[in-house]
Design a protein around this motif. Structure first.
Motif, PDB file in Angstrom:
ATOM      1  N   HIS A  74       0.826  -1.207   0.000  1.00 52.50           N
ATOM      2  CA  HIS A  74       0.000   0.000   0.000  1.00 52.50           C
ATOM      3  C   HIS A  74       0.862   1.260   0.000  1.00 52.50           C
ATOM      4  CE1 HIS A  74      -3.381   2.621   1.041  1.00 52.50           C
ATOM      5  NE2 HIS A  74      -2.634   3.120   1.996  1.00 52.50           N
ATOM      6  N   CYS A  75       2.003   1.217   0.707  1.00 53.23           N
ATOM      7  CA  CYS A  75       2.827   2.421   0.881  1.00 53.23           C
ATOM      8  C   CYS A  75       3.882   2.598  -0.201  1.00 53.23           C
ATOM      9  CB  CYS A  75       3.511   2.380   2.253  1.00 53.23           C
ATOM     10  SG  CYS A  75       2.371   2.432   3.651  1.00 53.23           S
ATOM     11  N   GLU A  76       4.223   1.537  -0.914  1.00 54.58           N
ATOM     12  CA  GLU A  76       5.280   1.643  -1.910  1.00 54.58           C
ATOM     13  C   GLU A  76       4.694   1.714  -3.319  1.00 54.58           C
ATOM     14  OE1 GLU A  76       7.792  -1.755  -0.844  1.00 54.58           O
ATOM     15  OE2 GLU A  76       9.219  -0.314   0.017  1.00 54.58           O
ATOM     16  N   THR A  77       3.753   2.605  -3.510  1.00 55.84           N
ATOM     17  CA  THR A  77       3.142   2.777  -4.820  1.00 55.84           C
ATOM     18  C   THR A  77       3.982   3.740  -5.654  1.00 55.84           C
ATOM     19  OG1 THR A  77       1.754   4.547  -3.918  1.00 55.84           O
ATOM     20  CG2 THR A  77       0.830   2.321  -3.951  1.00 55.84           C
ATOM     21  N   PRO A  78       3.952   3.601  -6.979  1.00 52.43           N
ATOM     22  CA  PRO A  78       4.809   4.419  -7.848  1.00 52.43           C
ATOM     23  C   PRO A  78       4.536   5.917  -7.754  1.00 52.43           C
ATOM     24  CG  PRO A  78       3.951   2.513  -9.037  1.00 52.43           C
ATOM     25  CD  PRO A  78       3.219   2.571  -7.744  1.00 52.43           C
ATOM     26  N   ASP A  79       3.315   6.311  -7.338  1.00 54.07           N
ATOM     27  CA  ASP A  79       2.990   7.734  -7.316  1.00 54.07           C
ATOM     28  C   ASP A  79       3.515   8.438  -6.074  1.00 54.07           C
ATOM     29  OD1 ASP A  79       1.119   6.158  -5.873  1.00 54.07           O
ATOM     30  OD2 ASP A  79      -0.189   7.905  -5.703  1.00 54.07           O
ATOM     31  N   LEU A  80       4.111   7.703  -5.133  1.00 48.08           N
ATOM     32  CA  LEU A  80       4.635   8.311  -3.913  1.00 48.08           C
ATOM     33  C   LEU A  80       6.142   8.508  -4.013  1.00 48.08           C
ATOM     34  CD1 LEU A  80       2.818   6.454  -0.979  1.00 48.08           C
ATOM     35  CD2 LEU A  80       2.350   8.749  -1.861  1.00 48.08           C
ATOM     36  N   THR A  81       6.625   9.637  -3.527  1.00 50.74           N
ATOM     37  CA  THR A  81       8.063   9.817  -3.388  1.00 50.74           C
ATOM     38  C   THR A  81       8.549   8.909  -2.264  1.00 50.74           C
ATOM     39  OG1 THR A  81       7.831  11.581  -1.752  1.00 50.74           O
ATOM     40  CG2 THR A  81       7.869  12.227  -4.092  1.00 50.74           C
ATOM     41  N   ALA A  82       9.862   8.740  -2.168  1.00 46.84           N
ATOM     42  CA  ALA A  82      10.412   7.909  -1.098  1.00 46.84           C
ATOM     43  C   ALA A  82      10.083   8.500   0.267  1.00 46.84           C
ATOM     44  CB  ALA A  82      11.919   7.771  -1.268  1.00 46.84           C
ATOM     45  N   ALA A  83      10.139   9.831   0.382  1.00 47.02           N
ATOM     46  CA  ALA A  83       9.837  10.473   1.656  1.00 47.02           C
ATOM     47  C   ALA A  83       8.383  10.248   2.053  1.00 47.02           C
ATOM     48  CB  ALA A  83      10.129  11.974   1.565  1.00 47.02           C
ATOM     49  N   ALA A  84       7.478  10.340   1.080  1.00 43.39           N
ATOM     50  CA  ALA A  84       6.063  10.108   1.365  1.00 43.39           C
ATOM     51  C   ALA A  84       5.809   8.646   1.730  1.00 43.39           C
ATOM     52  CB  ALA A  84       5.214  10.510   0.168  1.00 43.39           C
ATOM     53  N   ALA A  85       6.485   7.726   1.037  1.00 40.83           N
ATOM     54  CA  ALA A  85       6.345   6.305   1.342  1.00 40.83           C
ATOM     55  C   ALA A  85       6.891   5.997   2.724  1.00 40.83           C
ATOM     56  CB  ALA A  85       7.067   5.470   0.290  1.00 40.83           C
ATOM     57  N   LEU A  86       8.005   6.650   3.084  1.00 42.80           N
ATOM     58  CA  LEU A  86       8.598   6.464   4.401  1.00 42.80           C
ATOM     59  C   LEU A  86       7.625   6.903   5.491  1.00 42.80           C
ATOM     60  CD1 LEU A  86      11.317   5.696   5.806  1.00 42.80           C
ATOM     61  CD2 LEU A  86      11.908   8.123   5.685  1.00 42.80           C
ATOM     62  N   GLU A  87       7.025   8.053   5.282  1.00 46.04           N
ATOM     63  CA  GLU A  87       6.035   8.567   6.237  1.00 46.04           C
ATOM     64  C   GLU A  87       4.827   7.635   6.326  1.00 46.04           C
ATOM     65  OE1 GLU A  87       2.793  12.172   6.397  1.00 46.04           O
ATOM     66  OE2 GLU A  87       4.782  12.620   5.597  1.00 46.04           O
ATOM     67  N   ALA A  88       4.325   7.212   5.184  1.00 42.71           N
ATOM     68  CA  ALA A  88       3.142   6.353   5.171  1.00 42.71           C
ATOM     69  C   ALA A  88       3.424   5.025   5.861  1.00 42.71           C
ATOM     70  CB  ALA A  88       2.696   6.107   3.729  1.00 42.71           C
ATOM     71  N   LEU A  89       4.619   4.488   5.659  1.00 37.77           N
ATOM     72  CA  LEU A  89       4.957   3.203   6.247  1.00 37.77           C
ATOM     73  C   LEU A  89       5.088   3.303   7.761  1.00 37.77           C
ATOM     74  CD1 LEU A  89       5.470   0.369   5.077  1.00 37.77           C
ATOM     75  CD2 LEU A  89       7.911   0.844   5.279  1.00 37.77           C
ATOM     76  N   ALA A  90       5.785   4.318   8.235  1.00 37.19           N
ATOM     77  CA  ALA A  90       5.964   4.484   9.679  1.00 37.19           C
ATOM     78  C   ALA A  90       4.635   4.747  10.366  1.00 37.19           C
ATOM     79  CB  ALA A  90       6.952   5.609   9.957  1.00 37.19           C
ATOM     80  N   LEU A  91       3.822   5.631   9.788  1.00 33.55           N
ATOM     81  CA  LEU A  91       2.512   5.911  10.370  1.00 33.55           C
ATOM     82  C   LEU A  91       1.594   4.698  10.270  1.00 33.55           C
ATOM     83  CD1 LEU A  91       1.727   9.581   9.263  1.00 33.55           C
ATOM     84  CD2 LEU A  91       2.277   8.750  11.552  1.00 33.55           C
ATOM     85  N   GLY A  92       1.725   3.940   9.176  1.00 29.70           N
ATOM     86  CA  GLY A  92       0.906   2.752   9.027  1.00 29.70           C
ATOM     87  C   GLY A  92       1.224   1.709  10.078  1.00 29.70           C
ATOM     88  N   LEU A  93       2.513   1.507  10.364  1.00 25.69           N
ATOM     89  CA  LEU A  93       2.901   0.575  11.412  1.00 25.69           C
ATOM     90  C   LEU A  93       2.383   1.022  12.770  1.00 25.69           C
ATOM     91  CD1 LEU A  93       6.565  -0.315  10.410  1.00 25.69           C
ATOM     92  CD2 LEU A  93       4.697  -1.934  10.713  1.00 25.69           C
ATOM     93  N   ALA A  94       2.533   2.315  13.062  1.00 26.68           N
ATOM     94  CA  ALA A  94       2.051   2.836  14.336  1.00 26.68           C
ATOM     95  C   ALA A  94       0.535   2.707  14.438  1.00 26.68           C
ATOM     96  CB  ALA A  94       2.479   4.295  14.502  1.00 26.68           C
ATOM     97  N   ASP A  95      -0.150   2.953  13.330  1.00 23.89           N
ATOM     98  CA  ASP A  95      -1.606   2.850  13.312  1.00 23.89           C
ATOM     99  C   ASP A  95      -2.050   1.417  13.598  1.00 23.89           C
ATOM    100  OD1 ASP A  95      -4.324   4.030  12.509  1.00 23.89           O
ATOM    101  OD2 ASP A  95      -4.148   2.332  11.133  1.00 23.89           O
ATOM    102  N   ARG A  96      -1.388   0.444  12.976  1.00 24.13           N
ATOM    103  CA  ARG A  96      -1.737  -0.948  13.236  1.00 24.13           C
ATOM    104  C   ARG A  96      -1.508  -1.313  14.700  1.00 24.13           C
ATOM    105  NH1 ARG A  96      -3.839  -4.267   8.867  1.00 24.13           N
ATOM    106  NH2 ARG A  96      -3.890  -5.892  10.430  1.00 24.13           N
TER     107      ARG A  96
END
Length: 219
Positions: A74-96
């Motif tokens: 979900h977080c490593e989609t082509p439309d996201l920059t690496a910084a945005a993917a990094l943020e989404a992944l960290a927040l996603g883990l915390a959210d879970r």
């Protein structure tokens, strides 16, 4: 079909009850008796689905691995920059961790089975051959940090150090709890993330970077 549905619901009930115990007490201090007490069923009914505590823990760890892989996709989609993917992944883990007791329990189980120090015994009472979710997350974060640094969005600290810092932030949400509330995560972790990411980024203020993410909820 009705019998299969009842069996499925019973299995889910057992996993939820065991997750509550594992998240609160860890693997060593969780007993099958305590799990039975949470389910209001007989011990025989529980053993009919899971022959041991080890099997329950293994099922939870496997579910966490599947949830992690879904989050990563979900977080490593082509439309996201690496910084945005990094943020989404960290927040996603915390959210879970904050919303899914099974995921919270499984990550504690995974962390508990990892050895501490070079001379520590490698104690793996369950799922010994299962991939380590924490190690997979660490490698993923290192890769994203490197890419974000190449984009000029993250300060040039060693990627391994920044990845470890992000994992400390994520895992810290597991242990931060309200005083007097059993295993209830502390609110405000999104604000904590904003403070952390502002310290790591090189350009725009964090309020211009952070956006609301919708994370996959499949278990």
């Amino acid at each position: 079909m009705a019998q299969q549905e009842r069996a499925r619901r019973t299995r889910e009930l057992i996993l939820d009850a065991a997750a509550e115990e594992f998240a609160l007490r860890g693997y060593a201090d969780t007993t099958m008796h305590a799990v039975v007490a949470r389910t209001d069923m007989t011990k025989g009914a529980l053993y009919g689905h899971f022959p041991s505590k080890e099997h329950i823990a293994g099922a939870l760890v496997q579910q966490a691995l599947e949830a992690w892989r879904a989050l990563r996709r979900h977080c490593e989609t082509p439309d996201l920059t690496a910084a945005a993917a990094l943020e989404a992944l960290a927040l996603g883990l915390a959210d879970r961790l904050c919303t899914d007791v099974r995921f919270r329990a499984a990550l504690r189980l995974t962390a508990d089975r990892r050895p501490y120090g070079a001379d520590a015994p490698d104690v793996r009472p369950y799922g010994a051959d299962a991939p380590d979710v924490f190690e997979d997350a660490r490698q993923c974060l290192i890769s994203l940090v490197r890419r974000a640094q190449q984009e000029g969005a993250v300060r040039p600290h060693p990627p391994e150090v920044l990845a470890q810092l992000l994992l400390v932030f994520v895992y810290g949400t597991l242990h931060a709890s309200r005083r007097g509330a059993e295993d209830e995560p502390l609110p405000g972790w999104e604000e904590a993330w904003r403070v952390l990411i502002e310290a790591l980024t090189t350009k725009a203020p964090v309020e211009h970077r952070t956006r609301k993410h919708t994370f996959p909820k499949e278990s």
